[in-house]
Design an enzyme around this catalytic site. Structure first.
Site, mmCIF file in Angstrom:
data_model
loop_
_atom_site.group_PDB
_atom_site.id
_atom_site.type_symbol
_atom_site.label_atom_id
_atom_site.label_comp_id
_atom_site.label_asym_id
_atom_site.label_seq_id
_atom_site.Cartn_x
_atom_site.Cartn_y
_atom_site.Cartn_z
ATOM 1 N N LYS A 51 -6.687 1.219 10.258
ATOM 2 C CA LYS A 51 -8.053 1.483 9.806
ATOM 3 C C LYS A 51 -8.536 0.283 8.994
ATOM 4 C CE LYS A 51 -9.255 3.897 6.160
ATOM 5 N NZ LYS A 51 -10.311 3.119 5.514
ATOM 6 N N LYS A 85 -18.364 4.635 7.673
ATOM 7 C CA LYS A 85 -19.091 5.793 7.116
ATOM 8 C C LYS A 85 -20.582 5.717 7.490
ATOM 9 C CE LYS A 85 -15.776 6.603 3.429
ATOM 10 N NZ LYS A 85 -14.813 5.518 3.607
ATOM 11 N N PRO A 204 -6.891 10.590 3.798
ATOM 12 C CA PRO A 204 -6.624 9.438 2.922
ATOM 13 C C PRO A 204 -6.410 9.925 1.481
ATOM 14 C CG PRO A 204 -8.980 9.674 3.253
ATOM 15 C CD PRO A 204 -8.339 10.875 3.894
ATOM 16 N N GLY A 227 -3.040 2.986 2.316
ATOM 17 C CA GLY A 227 -3.288 1.564 2.093
ATOM 18 C C GLY A 227 -2.393 0.991 1.023
HETATM 19 P P1 XMP Z 1 -5.468 3.803 -0.478
HETATM 20 O O1 XMP Z 1 -5.200 2.418 -0.924
HETATM 21 O O2 XMP Z 1 -6.015 4.677 -1.571
HETATM 22 O O3 XMP Z 1 -6.630 3.622 0.613
HETATM 23 O O4 XMP Z 1 -4.308 4.428 0.247
HETATM 24 C C1 XMP Z 1 -7.311 4.673 1.223
HETATM 25 C C2 XMP Z 1 -8.161 4.144 2.318
HETATM 26 O O5 XMP Z 1 -8.912 5.217 2.856
HETATM 27 C C3 XMP Z 1 -10.291 5.016 2.618
HETATM 28 N N1 XMP Z 1 -10.766 6.279 2.091
HETATM 29 C C4 XMP Z 1 -11.542 7.098 2.735
HETATM 30 N N2 XMP Z 1 -12.089 6.983 3.933
HETATM 31 N N3 XMP Z 1 -13.009 9.123 3.610
HETATM 32 C C5 XMP Z 1 -12.840 8.000 4.374
HETATM 33 O O6 XMP Z 1 -13.391 7.943 5.461
HETATM 34 C C6 XMP Z 1 -12.491 9.283 2.391
HETATM 35 O O7 XMP Z 1 -12.638 10.298 1.736
HETATM 36 C C7 XMP Z 1 -11.719 8.206 1.941
HETATM 37 N N4 XMP Z 1 -11.036 8.042 0.821
HETATM 38 C C8 XMP Z 1 -10.437 6.822 0.946
HETATM 39 C C9 XMP Z 1 -10.459 3.888 1.652
HETATM 40 O O8 XMP Z 1 -11.619 3.147 1.936
HETATM 41 C C10 XMP Z 1 -9.194 3.111 1.922
HETATM 42 O O9 XMP Z 1 -9.366 2.257 3.038
#
Ligand code: XMP
Length: 251
Positions: A51, A85, A204, A227
């Protein structure tokens, strides 16, 4: 083949339900690209998809740097998701989706708040035409998520939660996935009861954001987006492998 099936095949083939969020940062664009490629190569045996979000698209450019990463992911037979998004009017949303799909992304993430007509309908039309995927945000992972996704709304003169209404739309629109934050396992459970096996949950928020892998999987998350817990580890490949094994134990 639909994106939903592509993901199922990849998860089976890679024996993993971990999606790597490739969110590195660097002051130098060439370092950012080389570090991202190196991370992808190290983690690829333990993940089922990649992603990418604006953290890479803005500094590297879509058809220059990011496309190189997409080609590398393809060489490892990993599906790619653009976490953009999508959240504008339909005419613009269509162009956003077309550009990401043309660059090589297999799926995009879109925001249900814009609705169907002149909102996300054009995105689903483009996706169908190009045989690509659309994943919808049902409940985000951050602290303020409840301010929008947790609101109580009136539907058919009855109070209901925004995320419940969104989950029902994900089925109605035949989405390829629904994002629900791992930081809210109770929401994963509730949404999973609505979606069942029709729309898989992408979750996530594990690790750095405070979400617990085991609670998310037990509640019904199908794919885990990770991530920083992987790429900030001293050995990212070992971290990816460990998270994959932990997720397996709970399946
Ligand atoms: P981390 O470093 O916290 O990264 O493991 C998380 C990743 O997911 C994305 N992210 C989201 N993407 N809805 C999404 O579509 C969400 O609620 C959401 N929360 C986190 C974030 O941008 C990162 O790439």
């Amino acid at each position: 083949m639909s994106f939903k099936i592509t993901m199922e095949c990849s998860a089976r083939q890679k024996d993993s339900n971990i999606i790597l969020a490739l969110d590195l940062v660097s002051d130098s664009r060439s370092t950012l690209l080389s570090k991202s490629l190196a991370l992808l190569k190290k983690a690829q045996p333990y993940i089922c998809a990649v992603k990418i979000n604006h953290q890479l698209v803005l500094p590297l450019g879509l058809f220059s740097g990011v496309k190189k990463i997409l080609k590398t992911a393809q060489s490892f037979e990993l599906p790619t998701i653009m976490d953009c998004k999508i959240n504008d009017i339909g005419n613009t949303n269509r162009v956003i989706a077309e550009n990401y799909y043309n660059a090589g992304f297999d799926a995009v993430i879109a925001n249900l708040f814009v609705g169907w007509e002149e909102g996300l309908q054009p995105v689903f039309e483009v996706a169908k035409h190009m045989e690509k995927g659309v994943i919808l945000l049902c409940y985000m992972s951050h602290k303020a998520a409840g301010e929008g996704y947790g609101q109580t709304i009136q539907q058919y003169n009855k109070p209901t939660s925004q995320y419940v209404a969104f989950a029902k739309k994900a089925i109605e629109w035949n989405a390829d996935g629904a994002v629900v934050g791992a930081t809210y396992p109770e929401k994963i459970k509730e949404i999973h009861e609505i979606l069942q096996d029709k729309v898989p949950i992408y979750s996530p928020g594990i690790g750095v954001q405070g979400g617990d892998l085991q609670s998310a999987v037990r509640a019904g998350a199908r794919y885990l987006i990770v991530g920083r817990t992987i790429f900030n580890a001293s050995d990212p490949a070992a971290a990816a492998r460990q998270i994959r094994e932990e997720a397996h134990l709970r399946e």
